[in-house]
Design a protein around this motif. Sequence first.
Motif, PDB file in Angstrom:
ATOM      1  N   VAL A  35       0.854  -1.182   0.000  1.00 21.78           N
ATOM      2  CA  VAL A  35       0.000   0.000   0.000  1.00 21.78           C
ATOM      3  C   VAL A  35       0.890   1.232   0.000  1.00 21.78           C
ATOM      4  O   VAL A  35       1.753   1.375   0.864  1.00 21.78           O
ATOM      5  N   GLU A  36       0.677   2.089  -0.982  1.00 23.11           N
ATOM      6  CA  GLU A  36       1.417   3.347  -1.093  1.00 23.11           C
ATOM      7  C   GLU A  36       0.387   4.474  -1.026  1.00 23.11           C
ATOM      8  O   GLU A  36      -0.334   4.724  -1.989  1.00 23.11           O
ATOM      9  N   ASP A  37       0.280   5.119   0.139  1.00 25.64           N
ATOM     10  CA  ASP A  37      -0.779   6.080   0.390  1.00 25.64           C
ATOM     11  C   ASP A  37      -0.236   7.277   1.149  1.00 25.64           C
ATOM     12  O   ASP A  37      -0.066   7.206   2.357  1.00 25.64           O
ATOM     13  N   PRO A  38       0.043   8.379   0.412  1.00 26.10           N
ATOM     14  CA  PRO A  38      -0.106   8.601  -1.017  1.00 26.10           C
ATOM     15  C   PRO A  38       1.102   8.084  -1.797  1.00 26.10           C
ATOM     16  O   PRO A  38       2.141   7.762  -1.214  1.00 26.10           O
ATOM     17  N   VAL A  39       0.953   8.041  -3.115  1.00 22.89           N
ATOM     18  CA  VAL A  39       2.056   7.653  -3.991  1.00 22.89           C
ATOM     19  C   VAL A  39       3.242   8.563  -3.685  1.00 22.89           C
ATOM     20  O   VAL A  39       3.095   9.766  -3.516  1.00 22.89           O
ATOM     21  N   GLY A  40       4.403   7.943  -3.546  1.00 26.29           N
ATOM     22  CA  GLY A  40       5.621   8.678  -3.232  1.00 26.29           C
ATOM     23  C   GLY A  40       6.007   8.591  -1.770  1.00 26.29           C
ATOM     24  O   GLY A  40       7.128   8.921  -1.406  1.00 26.29           O
ATOM     25  N   SER A  41       5.087   8.140  -0.921  1.00 26.94           N
ATOM     26  CA  SER A  41       5.402   7.961   0.499  1.00 26.94           C
ATOM     27  C   SER A  41       5.914   6.535   0.710  1.00 26.94           C
ATOM     28  O   SER A  41       5.745   5.678  -0.156  1.00 26.94           O
ATOM     29  N   PRO A  42       6.546   6.267   1.854  1.00 31.89           N
ATOM     30  CA  PRO A  42       7.019   4.897   2.113  1.00 31.89           C
ATOM     31  C   PRO A  42       5.850   3.913   2.075  1.00 31.89           C
ATOM     32  O   PRO A  42       4.775   4.180   2.615  1.00 31.89           O
ATOM     33  N   MET A 109      -2.104  -1.303  -3.759  1.00 32.88           N
ATOM     34  CA  MET A 109      -3.005  -0.162  -3.731  1.00 32.88           C
ATOM     35  C   MET A 109      -2.143   1.082  -3.744  1.00 32.88           C
ATOM     36  O   MET A 109      -1.206   1.195  -2.971  1.00 32.88           O
ATOM     37  N   ARG A 110      -2.446   1.979  -4.670  1.00 33.15           N
ATOM     38  CA  ARG A 110      -1.743   3.257  -4.752  1.00 33.15           C
ATOM     39  C   ARG A 110      -2.791   4.358  -4.712  1.00 33.15           C
ATOM     40  O   ARG A 110      -3.761   4.326  -5.467  1.00 33.15           O
ATOM     41  N   ALA A 111      -2.588   5.309  -3.801  1.00 34.94           N
ATOM     42  CA  ALA A 111      -3.511   6.432  -3.618  1.00 34.94           C
ATOM     43  C   ALA A 111      -2.895   7.688  -4.212  1.00 34.94           C
ATOM     44  O   ALA A 111      -1.771   8.049  -3.879  1.00 34.94           O
ATOM     45  N   TYR A 112      -3.656   8.351  -5.062  1.00 32.36           N
ATOM     46  CA  TYR A 112      -3.199   9.561  -5.728  1.00 32.36           C
ATOM     47  C   TYR A 112      -3.942  10.773  -5.189  1.00 32.36           C
ATOM     48  O   TYR A 112      -5.160  10.878  -5.329  1.00 32.36           O
ATOM     49  N   PHE A 113      -3.192  11.642  -4.522  1.00 31.19           N
ATOM     50  CA  PHE A 113      -3.685  12.948  -4.110  1.00 31.19           C
ATOM     51  C   PHE A 113      -2.482  13.807  -3.742  1.00 31.19           C
ATOM     52  O   PHE A 113      -1.398  13.299  -3.489  1.00 31.19           O
ATOM     53  N   ALA A 114      -2.698  15.108  -3.754  1.00 26.43           N
ATOM     54  CA  ALA A 114      -1.646  16.085  -3.457  1.00 26.43           C
ATOM     55  C   ALA A 114      -2.231  17.134  -2.519  1.00 26.43           C
ATOM     56  O   ALA A 114      -3.446  17.146  -2.281  1.00 26.43           O
ATOM     57  N   PRO A 115      -1.399  18.017  -1.997  1.00 22.45           N
ATOM     58  CA  PRO A 115      -1.926  19.067  -1.119  1.00 22.45           C
ATOM     59  C   PRO A 115      -3.091  19.843  -1.750  1.00 22.45           C
ATOM     60  O   PRO A 115      -4.008  20.265  -1.049  1.00 22.45           O
ATOM     61  N   GLU A 116      -3.079  19.996  -3.062  1.00 24.08           N
ATOM     62  CA  GLU A 116      -4.163  20.699  -3.747  1.00 24.08           C
ATOM     63  C   GLU A 116      -5.499  19.969  -3.622  1.00 24.08           C
ATOM     64  O   GLU A 116      -6.550  20.567  -3.845  1.00 24.08           O
TER      65      GLU A 116
END
Length: 127
Positions: A35-42, A109-116
Amino acid sequence: MTHDEKAAAVHAYIAAFAANDPEAVRQIFSAGARVEDPVGSPAHVGIEAIVEFYTRSMAMKPKLQLEGPIRTAANSAAFAFSVVFEGTDMAVEVIDIFEFDEEGKVSSMRAYFAPENMKGFPQDWSA
């Protein structure tokens, strides 16, 4: 897997949050899932790490609401949803992508979101 089988896994995921039941994810994810939540995190790797992650996540009492149809192709499902945190004005707009293994369990599972995509959070939320 059929579209309906993949969609059922997504609905089970949403239901786990509605029930505030992190143990329910054991039924959805494979033993070695990632699980990568959000993408780019450990990444959280393995079912125990994933259940621990969801236990912490569900402690914030998030409510998930699908925002449109579930899309499926090959061994994957993608779905947009919003997360609202009970008793707050905080919300997040997310797109998750599930990949399924041969047994029909979520292997990634990969979650895509950003501060925006995060509304109502303190500015120092990620600090």
